[in-house]
Design a protein around this motif. Structure first.
Motif, PDB file in Angstrom:
ATOM      1  N   ASP A   1       0.818  -1.213   0.000  1.00 14.52           N
ATOM      2  CA  ASP A   1       0.000   0.000   0.000  1.00 14.52           C
ATOM      3  C   ASP A   1       0.852   1.263   0.000  1.00 14.52           C
ATOM      4  O   ASP A   1       0.504   2.260  -0.649  1.00 14.52           O
TER       5      ASP A   1
ATOM      6  N   ASP B   1       1.752   1.844  -3.445  1.00 12.53           N
ATOM      7  CA  ASP B   1       0.597   1.907  -4.352  1.00 12.53           C
ATOM      8  C   ASP B   1       0.536   0.707  -5.290  1.00 12.53           C
ATOM      9  O   ASP B   1      -0.056   0.783  -6.374  1.00 12.53           O
TER      10      ASP B   1
ATOM     11  N   ARG C   1       6.333   4.079  -7.463  1.00 14.11           N
ATOM     12  CA  ARG C   1       5.058   4.762  -7.227  1.00 14.11           C
ATOM     13  C   ARG C   1       4.600   5.516  -8.463  1.00 14.11           C
ATOM     14  O   ARG C   1       3.412   5.485  -8.830  1.00 14.11           O
TER      15      ARG C   1
ATOM     16  N   LYS D   1      -0.584  -2.631  -7.036  1.00  9.76           N
ATOM     17  CA  LYS D   1      -1.881  -3.278  -7.274  1.00  9.76           C
ATOM     18  C   LYS D   1      -1.729  -4.746  -7.673  1.00  9.76           C
ATOM     19  O   LYS D   1      -2.673  -5.516  -7.546  1.00  9.76           O
TER      20      LYS D   1
ATOM     21  N   GLN E   1       2.686   3.646 -11.052  1.00  8.50           N
ATOM     22  CA  GLN E   1       1.348   3.160 -10.723  1.00  8.50           C
ATOM     23  C   GLN E   1       0.277   4.146 -11.201  1.00  8.50           C
ATOM     24  O   GLN E   1      -0.893   3.798 -11.256  1.00  8.50           O
ATOM     25  N   ARG E   2       0.656   5.347 -11.559  1.00  4.04           N
ATOM     26  CA  ARG E   2      -0.285   6.380 -11.931  1.00  4.04           C
ATOM     27  C   ARG E   2      -0.423   6.501 -13.428  1.00  4.04           C
ATOM     28  O   ARG E   2       0.587   6.410 -14.132  1.00  4.04           O
TER      29      ARG E   2
END
Length: 385
Positions: free
Chosen positions: A54, A57, A381, A59, A384-385
């Motif tokens: 978490d 981030d 991170r 998944k 992940q976006r």
């Protein structure tokens, strides 16, 4: 938005390298898996900590299951099976690899007793995971997990028959809209001509000729990022245009290993009052014996040109994979595991340098969670976006 457009958007948002798409044609990819980056734990299910996932981030999560271990207890009780199913229930996307190791013994006949044992082990797992994991991979690193003299038609038949067993089970029990996608296990060392032989060609021909397979997995563990291009150049022309690839392991491991017997950076030696003749592997050994503060471990890596100059490897490598438009999911080494530190010495393969979380060389956070490696976390991170 089209699926190809989703890949393009992913490239823009994560790395701003959309210009690379010009060299390739984006293809259809499995829904919600276009160019994803996740966490790889290999066999270390005991190291999975959702706090780490978490904070990063993450998944997607990948584990592998050594199939002979299923002889010890029911498949439902194996930690890898329990952990991957629990992660799925928690909302993570999941990849499970079925590992059939034969690297220290003659490879069994595709018609023999040992093959039937592997079928029985596979049959024990399929009802538990089919339709519950997002991706099931048939074979971990088949070519590494066998002897080179055994790369022959029998080797291909063995894995092809296992694949048909998995496909037939999915068709019978999880059709027509099964959540679980199927891939053939990972090819290694494709930058070397000896690893691109008739057996490898048949491996890829089977993938291409089998519509139930979404594609193939690759493991580019290389000494320089440029060598990973050989993997893409080999597999992409040998698959159907709609097929995709996984990269459940990748790293600069052979570059890291070449640095272990080298002298530590003088600036680090001076700051921490070490002899300048201290070798890098000895610093790692000290950190494993008595975990460093995060500042000290970060200093060791940051002050080492061999590492600092490659701290954006993760982002650069993902850019190369994503630019093909055909990456489904990649997973990167996430946490330092027990097998990475056991028997540490000058010739130990330093897998722990790859890890996003330094759970063995760095003191834990006050809440007991692992500290992250400064070099990887921000890029992980961002992707992940």
């Amino acid at each position: 938005m089209t699926k190809a457009g989703s890949v393009f958007r992913c490239l823009i948002a994560a790395l701003s390298v959309a210009v690379l798409i010009g060299s390739g044609v984006a293809q259809a990819v499995p829904a919600k898996a276009a160019g994803a980056l996740g966490a790889n734990y290999n066999e270390h299910f005991e190291d999975v900590d959702t706090r780490d996932l978490d904070k990063a981030d993450a998944k997607w999560v990948r584990l592998f299951l050594p199939m002979p271990q299923l002889d010890r207890a029911p498949a439902a009780d194996h930690g890898a099976v329990r952990t991957i199913l629990d992660l799925g229930r928690r909302g993570y996307r999941t990849i499970l690899t079925l590992k059939y190791p034969y690297n220290r013994v003659p490879f069994p006949s595709a018609d023999g007793v040992e093959f039937r044992r592997q079928v029985a082990r596979t049959d024990a797992v399929l009802p538990l995971v089919m339709g519950k994991v997002d991706v099931l991979v048939i074979g971990n690193e088949p070519f590494i997990e066998s002897r080179q003299q055994d790369w022959n038609p029998n080797f291909n038949r063995f894995y092809e028959r296992l694949a048909r067993r998995v496909i037939d089970y999915r068709t019978t029990h999880c059709a027509p809209t099964c959540r679980t996608r199927l891939y053939m296990g990972a090819l290694n060392q494709l930058e070397k001509p000896a690893w691109r032989d008739a057996t490898t060609e048949r491996w890829m021909a089977f993938v291409k000729a089998t519509p139930e397979l979404d594609g193939v997995n690759i493991h580019p563990h290389v000494s320089r990022i440029e060598a990973s291009k050989a993997f893409l150049d080999y597999i992409l022309p040998r698959m159907r245009p709609e097929q995709t690839f996984l990269v459940t392991e990748f790293s600069l491991i052979w570059w890291w290993q070449a640095q272990m017997p080298q002298a530590v950076a003088p600036a680090f030696a001076d700051r921490y009052e070490l002899p300048r003749t201290t070798q890098n592997w000895q610093v790692v050994k000290a950190a494993l014996a008595t975990p460093f503060s995060k500042t000290k471990w970060d200093d060791f890596l940051r002050m080492s040109p061999w590492f600092e100059t490659r701290k954006h490897y993760l982002a650069r490598q993902m850019a190369m994979f994503r630019a093909t438009g055909r990456l489904a999911v990649a997973t990167y080494g996430f946490r330092q595991g027990a097998s990475m530190s056991d028997g540490w010495g000058p010739k130990k393969t330093p897998w722990l340098i790859n890890s996003v979380y330094a759970g063995r060389t760095v003191q834990p956070n006050p809440d007991g969670s692992a500290a992250f490696n400064y070099a990887w976390i921000d890029d992980f991170r961002a992707m992940q976006r």
